[in-house]
Scaffold this motif. Structure first.
Motif, short mmCIF file in Angstrom:
data_model
loop_
_atom_site.label_atom_id
_atom_site.label_comp_id
_atom_site.label_asym_id
_atom_site.label_seq_id
_atom_site.Cartn_x
_atom_site.Cartn_y
_atom_site.Cartn_z
N GLN A 82 86.64 65.76 35.38
CA GLN A 82 86.56 64.49 34.76
C GLN A 82 87.98 64.07 34.72
O GLN A 82 88.26 62.82 35.02
CB GLN A 82 86.10 65.28 33.26
N ASP A 168 81.95 67.49 37.67
CA ASP A 168 81.98 67.69 36.47
C ASP A 168 82.31 66.30 35.62
O ASP A 168 83.51 65.93 35.51
CB ASP A 168 82.77 68.58 36.24
N GLU A 169 81.31 65.51 35.21
CA GLU A 169 81.48 64.16 34.45
C GLU A 169 82.63 63.41 35.25
O GLU A 169 83.49 62.89 34.30
CB GLU A 169 81.73 64.59 33.13
N SER A 172 83.44 59.83 33.36
CA SER A 172 83.44 59.72 31.85
C SER A 172 84.71 59.02 31.29
O SER A 172 84.61 58.73 30.12
CB SER A 172 83.24 61.06 31.05
N ARG A 179 81.97 52.25 35.30
CA ARG A 179 80.84 53.36 35.48
C ARG A 179 79.72 52.98 36.20
O ARG A 179 79.39 53.62 37.14
CB ARG A 179 80.60 53.86 34.11
N ARG A 183 78.89 54.41 39.95
CA ARG A 183 77.62 55.09 40.05
C ARG A 183 77.14 54.76 41.20
O ARG A 183 76.65 55.68 42.21
CB ARG A 183 76.71 54.65 38.95
N TYR A 199 76.05 67.60 40.42
CA TYR A 199 76.87 66.36 39.57
C TYR A 199 76.45 66.97 38.03
O TYR A 199 75.16 67.09 37.64
CB TYR A 199 76.42 65.30 39.89
N THR A 201 76.56 66.05 34.05
CA THR A 201 76.86 64.94 33.04
C THR A 201 76.03 65.31 31.59
O THR A 201 74.83 66.16 31.91
CB THR A 201 76.27 63.59 33.54
N ASP A 203 74.84 62.54 30.32
CA ASP A 203 74.45 61.16 30.12
C ASP A 203 73.40 61.02 31.06
O ASP A 203 73.26 61.08 32.10
CB ASP A 203 75.69 60.37 30.64
N GLU A 206 72.93 58.26 33.35
CA GLU A 206 73.80 58.70 34.95
C GLU A 206 72.71 59.57 35.70
O GLU A 206 72.51 59.40 36.80
CB GLU A 206 75.04 59.48 34.81
#
Ligand SMILES: Nc1ncnc2c1ncn2[C@@H]1O[C@H](COP(=O)(O)OP(=O)(O)OP(=O)(O)O)[C@@H](O)[C@H]1O
Ligand SMILES: [Mg+2]
Length: 343
Positions: A82, A168-169, A172, A179, A183, A199, A201, A203, A206
């Protein structure tokens, strides 16, 4: 490219179990998203693949190698965090180059050597072209936007030509618009490179938009693995049902139906009270206007239900009585005790 296999992996920190008996295969070339709430063990799972944490029990394979006794550097994978952790005093080009300096490649005759300067420059140029960084190579990280820094971190991960990427995120820190753009960029990158990606997340959007398959974790335990459509349409339990979807699935108790009854907001149709064949009746509360749709809150036997309606549906006056119509194939049932799906 490689598959990654967790075999009965448990990770304890003292008495706390961060990952609980996880068995999961990430297929060769797959984009797999580990999804779950904060603290469910996502980062820990990723760190064990990378070799940054050692499992308390179980075994991990990358490709055909059991990697349990391999150092991180020997695992040939790349991790993007992140926080991009770029070197602030180095240019973009030198940042991208940095992991290649220590990297060794094996020649066909088995000898091992470092990458030459020309090889490194070529890889920097390729990665920069792929991620639209050509004009930024001489800048330092402080002079980049968040999205640009994120792409530099990705470029740095790519140049090592790893067997797999662990992320890892990574989005964010970006604003909502960036974003969405990044993506799509990541999905294209995956299509182009074909490298296995794990991946992480919390979210769900996502996860749904990027994953080939989603693996949902809760409290260190794997809840379900499947394509985005599979886990959305046929959640294995209440947790999955309510973790996915915005607003999430309504889950309530109804007279005459065993266990918990679940129905997604888009699968409820409101009708005048007394309409035949209704699942239940309720009282209209607040309505939220989102421009392209409306969310109507309805109270059913003291339980909240959200109904997603098109903006051209009749306006629902607060306090009005309504019937909730749902076609049977859109009803989900969950066990009273375990929350598991009842079929
Ligand atoms: N080094 C550590 N020592 C003790 N406990 C830890 C350690 N690392 C993680 N944990 C605990 O293990 C559990 C899982 O943590 P982890 O970081 O894997 O969660 P996560 O799913 O990545 O959460 P988030 O979405 O917040 O990043 C948490 O309860 C956390 O407090
Ligand atoms: Mg984490």
């Amino acid at each position: 490219m490689s598959s990654i296999v967790f075999e009965g992996i448990t990770k304890r920190f003292g008495d706390a179990v961060a990952v609980d008996d996880l068995s999961l295969e990430v297929r060769d070339g797959e984009f797999l998203v580990l999804l779950g709430p904060s603290g469910c063990g996502k980062t820990t799972a990723l760190r064990m693949i990378a070799g940054l944490d050692a499992p308390s029990a179980g075994s991990i394979r990358i490709g055909d190698r059991v990697v349990d006794d391999l150092e991180p550097a020997e695992r040939n994978i790349s991790m993007v965090f992140q926080s991009y952790a770029l070197y602030p005093h180095m240019t973009v080009a030198r940042n991208i180059e940095s992991p290649m300096l220590a990297r060794k490649v094996a020649a066909p005759d088995g000898t091992v050597r470092k990458l030459t300067k020309a090889e490194r420059s070529q890889r920097i140029a390729e990665a920069a072209a792929g991620l639209g960084l050509e004009d930024l190579l001489d800048r330092k990280p402080a002079a980049l936007s968040g999205g640009q820094r994120q792409r530099v971190a990705l470029a740095r991960a790519i140049v090592g030509r790893p067997e797999a990427f662990l992320m890892d995120e990574p989005l964010s820190n970006l604003d909502a618009k960036l974003r969405v753009a990044t993506r799509a960029e990541l999905v294209r990158l995956h299509e182009r490179l074909g490298t296995t990606i794990v991946y992480v997340t919390h979210d769900q959007v996502e996860a749904m938009t990027m994953a080939d398959r989603v693996a949902l974790l809760d409290a260190g335990r794997l809840q379900q693995v499947g394509t985005p459509q599979e886990v959305y349409d046929r959640p294995a339990n209440r947790f999955v049902a309510q973790f996915l979807g915005s607003p999430p699935m309504n889950v309530l108790r109804l007279d005459g139906r065993p266990g918990w009854t679940g129905v997604r907001p888009e699968h409820v149709e409101l009708a005048p009270a007394g309409a035949p064949g209704a699942l239940a009746e309720g009282v209209v509360g607040a309505t939220e206007w989102l421009g392209h749709e409306r969310h109507v809150h309805v109270e059913v036997a003291g339980q909240p239900v959200i109904v997603r309606e098109p903006v051209d549906a009749p306006v629902r006056a607060p306090g009005g009585a309504v019937a909730l119509l749902v076609v049977p194939e859109h009803l989900h049932g969950f066990d009273d005790d375990t929350g598991a799906r009842i079929t």
